[in-house]
Design a protein around this motif. Structure first.
Motif, PDB file in Angstrom:
ATOM      1  N   GLU A  15       3.074  -5.234  -5.332  1.00  0.00           N
ATOM      2  CA  GLU A  15       3.194  -4.207  -4.289  1.00  0.00           C
ATOM      3  C   GLU A  15       3.062  -4.830  -2.899  1.00  0.00           C
ATOM      4  O   GLU A  15       3.808  -4.489  -1.984  1.00  0.00           O
ATOM      5  N   ASN A  17       3.850  -7.833  -2.101  1.00  0.00           N
ATOM      6  CA  ASN A  17       5.100  -8.566  -1.908  1.00  0.00           C
ATOM      7  C   ASN A  17       6.214  -7.613  -1.462  1.00  0.00           C
ATOM      8  O   ASN A  17       6.978  -7.913  -0.536  1.00  0.00           O
ATOM      9  N   ARG A  18       6.304  -6.460  -2.082  1.00  0.00           N
ATOM     10  CA  ARG A  18       7.329  -5.476  -1.730  1.00  0.00           C
ATOM     11  C   ARG A  18       7.152  -5.006  -0.284  1.00  0.00           C
ATOM     12  O   ARG A  18       8.113  -4.955   0.485  1.00  0.00           O
ATOM     13  N   ALA A  22       9.558  -5.537   3.104  1.00  0.00           N
ATOM     14  CA  ALA A  22      10.090  -4.330   3.723  1.00  0.00           C
ATOM     15  C   ALA A  22       9.799  -4.309   5.231  1.00  0.00           C
ATOM     16  O   ALA A  22      10.525  -3.673   5.991  1.00  0.00           O
TER      17      ALA A  22
END
Length: 58
Positions: A15, A17-18, A22
């Motif tokens: 998460e 990393n996401r 973003a």
């Protein structure tokens, strides 16, 4: 319990990393990195006998 911790850390890592990818602004990415480092340092300080990232593993 250790398996649960490993699974939770994996999910949190994915998460993070996401969110990191973003975010577009470099300054905000740096804040994410600093926050993650602080969390890791606190967790390592709470666990006796854990190696710090600066010290080599034996």
């Amino acid at each position: 319990m250790e398996d649960e911790d490993i699974a939770l850390n994996s999910v949190l890592g994915l998460e993070l990393n996401r969110v990191f990818f973003a975010v577009r602004e470099t300054a905000n990415k740096q804040k994410i990195i600093e926050y993650a480092r602080e969390v890791l340092q606190r967790e390592r300080a709470e666990r006796p006998g854990s190696a710090s990232p600066e010290s080599p593993a034996s």
